[in-house]
Each structure stands twice: as C-alpha cells, then as structure tokens.
Scaffold this active site. Structure first.
Site, PDB file in Angstrom:
ATOM      1  N   LYS A  53      72.619 142.460  53.676  1.00  0.00           N
ATOM      2  CA  LYS A  53      71.817 143.271  54.086  1.00  0.00           C
ATOM      3  C   LYS A  53      71.178 143.504  52.783  1.00  0.00           C
ATOM      4  CE  LYS A  53      71.480 148.363  53.839  1.00  0.00           C
ATOM      5  NZ  LYS A  53      72.536 149.220  53.443  1.00  0.00           N
ATOM      6  N   SER A  55      67.209 144.632  51.347  1.00  0.00           N
ATOM      7  CA  SER A  55      65.510 146.078  51.163  1.00  0.00           C
ATOM      8  C   SER A  55      64.741 145.923  52.003  1.00  0.00           C
ATOM      9  CB  SER A  55      65.449 146.001  49.595  1.00  0.00           C
ATOM     10  OG  SER A  55      64.398 147.523  49.353  1.00  0.00           O
ATOM     11  N   THR A 125      63.000 149.370  48.372  1.00  0.00           N
ATOM     12  CA  THR A 125      62.544 150.440  48.417  1.00  0.00           C
ATOM     13  C   THR A 125      61.977 151.471  47.972  1.00  0.00           C
ATOM     14  OG1 THR A 125      62.901 149.756  51.135  1.00  0.00           O
ATOM     15  CG2 THR A 125      62.100 152.105  51.223  1.00  0.00           C
ATOM     16  N   ALA A 126      62.566 151.991  46.704  1.00  0.00           N
ATOM     17  CA  ALA A 126      62.413 153.077  46.371  1.00  0.00           C
ATOM     18  C   ALA A 126      61.382 152.473  45.091  1.00  0.00           C
ATOM     19  CB  ALA A 126      63.963 152.678  45.455  1.00  0.00           C
ATOM     20  N   HIS A 169      71.268 156.587  46.444  1.00  0.00           N
ATOM     21  CA  HIS A 169      72.320 156.896  46.871  1.00  0.00           C
ATOM     22  C   HIS A 169      73.005 157.860  45.928  1.00  0.00           C
ATOM     23  CE1 HIS A 169      71.873 153.107  48.653  1.00  0.00           C
ATOM     24  NE2 HIS A 169      72.208 152.072  47.945  1.00  0.00           N
TER      25      HIS A 169
END
Length: 296
Positions: A53, A55, A125-126, A169
């Site tokens: 996993k 980004s 992504t943030a 989150h």
C-alpha cells in the site's frame, strides 16, 4: 506472499480475511505493518514486499516496476486531508458536518504566505493536493515545509512550533480536541474543483505477478470484511494505535467504500486527473499516463 500495509483500521479491516487464512485459494501472507511514508520509500528503492500500500502520489516514481491494482486502496469523497491552524473555534456548526461545499472556518489562506507548515510526507496525495491548493490560494507560497511524524503535527501546531499543519486520517475526528481550527478541507476543494473523488492510498504489485488473481483475492477479502464486520474487530483494534473503537469505526466507514472493491471509471479518472495536474506543475516526474489504464 509478502505484503506491506499500514496498521490503520481501514487496511487491517480490508486485509483481515486474507491475512488470517480465510480465503481458501489465496496464498498465506507475510505481513509488514508500515506507515505509508515507509512503503513509499520501499517502493522507490525497489526493496519492499511484492504487494504494498503506497500513496497515489508516489506512483510516478515506481510504475516501471510496479502495477496499480484496481482495488484494496483508499479513494473516496468527504475524506480529504485538512489544513489546520491554531486559534479559537468559531461559533456555528461543526465545519465537518457539511459536505456540499469547501469546508473552511473562514480563515484567509493568505495567512500562510511565508509560514512554516508541517506535513507528514512529501510524497503523499495530501502533499500534492496541498501544493496544488497553495498555488491557487496562497500569494507567494508558503515558507518552510517541515516533514514530521503524523502524530506530532497537531501538538506542534497547538504549541505554536509550527504555523499550520497538514493532517490526514483520524485527525478529521480529533483536531478540535487540540484547540485547532480548520483552514480548509483539501478534499472538499478537490471535489468542488474537479467533481472527482480523492485518490489517497493505492495497492501496487510487482510487475510479472498475476495481477488478475491478486485482484480476486483482495476483492474477496474486502467482501468478507463487509459480510462479517465483527470478525476483524480484535485485529483492527490490536493495531489501532490507541484509537478509540468509535474513531476506528468512523475511520473504516470513511475510507472503505465502493472504490475499495473496484476503482471503476471515476476512480481511474480521479487518479489520472491528480497525477496529470501534478506533472503539469512539475511536482512529480513525467510518466506515461497509459500506465494507469484499467485492466482488461
């Protein structure tokens, strides 16, 4: 099979069935629990597990060696990162209660000009969303970007060591406990600007693996999680990093959705739009967008 995903509730919920041998045809998993900034680095170094996993923002650096899988990740609406500052909470409704418009406490983004901003990663992504938003809303740009562990950001803003913080989150549910204000919800800004969901975390696999079978196993694990939500409770909470059960459940409900089972047309359009814009702004390396194409 080696796999790496975060200890966050959405990932442990999604992969519980596979990790615990509940999928008859799937290989046993050797799980590494790692925050996404670590898996981003492992993917970039080509030294990580077979499946990870990472980004979506890290994809341009790794797509020559890893394929994007069409399921298992985090992408959705109403789940974007927040830009927080210190100050009194304004009177009025909860800024996260409304979803139609860009959420904001009415703080002028120009206040960030030349300021120090904490972010959890520069390949997230943030951070991409933040850079794209800053280009449109902060005259002259911000000053110093400080990378720090996610859990340290809100205390640093609260204590005045940082002027603003970019958080993700469960901070959506807890930032008011630190006396912080919402400057903007970048997810709402993105959705208002593009009409598309927000691509957050992607599942990738080394090229050469059977991505069709991997997709089948991940989707089976997602469906088992939805059909038997109580089965994963102990596993989720064992890795939830002192999160309350209510916050863990809210986390799952926000980040595990129909896009987790299948990216679909809107999901692929969102990823292409985000990374295409980022390339145009020089924020990520140039790459062939066809590498993001939907599988047959």
């Amino acid at each position: 099979m080696q796999i790496a995903y975060s200890p966050c509730p959405n990932d442990t919920f999604v992969f519980h069935a596979w990790a615990h041998g509940l999928l008859p045809d799937a290989p046993a998993l050797d799980v590494t629990y790692a925050d996404i900034d670590i898996t981003n680095r492992l993917a970039d170094e080509r030294s990580g597990p077979e499946v990870m996993k990472i980004s979506y923002a890290a994809l341009p650096w790794v797509l020559d060696d890893y394929a994007l899988l069409p399921c298992g990740g985090a992408l959705g609406r109403g789940c974007g990162p927040l830009v927080l500052t210190r100050g009194e909470q304004p009177e009025g409704p909860d800024p996260l209660a409304a979803t139609a418009d860009v959420r904001t406490d009415g703080i002028d983004p120009a206040r960030l000009s030349g300021k120090r901003v904490a972010v959890p990663s520069e390949r997230s992504t943030a951070y991409l969303l933040f850079r794209l938003w800053v280009a449109d809303h902060v005259p002259g740009g911000v000053g110093e970007i400080v990378v720090m562990p996610f859990h340290e950001i809100m205390p640093a803003v609260r204590d005045g060591r940082i002027d603003a913080g970019l958080v993700i989150h469960e901070a959506r549910f807890t930032y008011q406990d630190y006396g912080l204000q919402l400057m903007t919800d970048l997810g709402s800004w993105w959705e208002s600007d593009t009409g598309l969901p927000i691509p957050l975390g992607a599942i990738i696999a080394r090229r050469g693996l059977d991505t069709k079978r991997l997709t089948e196993w991940i989707r089976a694990s997602v469906r088992h999680a939805w059909d038997h939500p109580q089965d994963s409770t102990d596993y989720v909470m064992a890795h939830a990093q002192e999160m309350s059960p209510a916050v863990a459940q809210a986390h799952i409900e926000l980040y595990v959705n129909t896009f987790t089972e299948a990216l679909g047309d809107d999901g692929y359009a969102a990823v292409t739009a985000l990374l295409g814009r980022a390339m145009d702004e020089g924020l990520v390396p140039k790459f062939d967008l066809a590498l993001l194409c939907k599988p047959d």
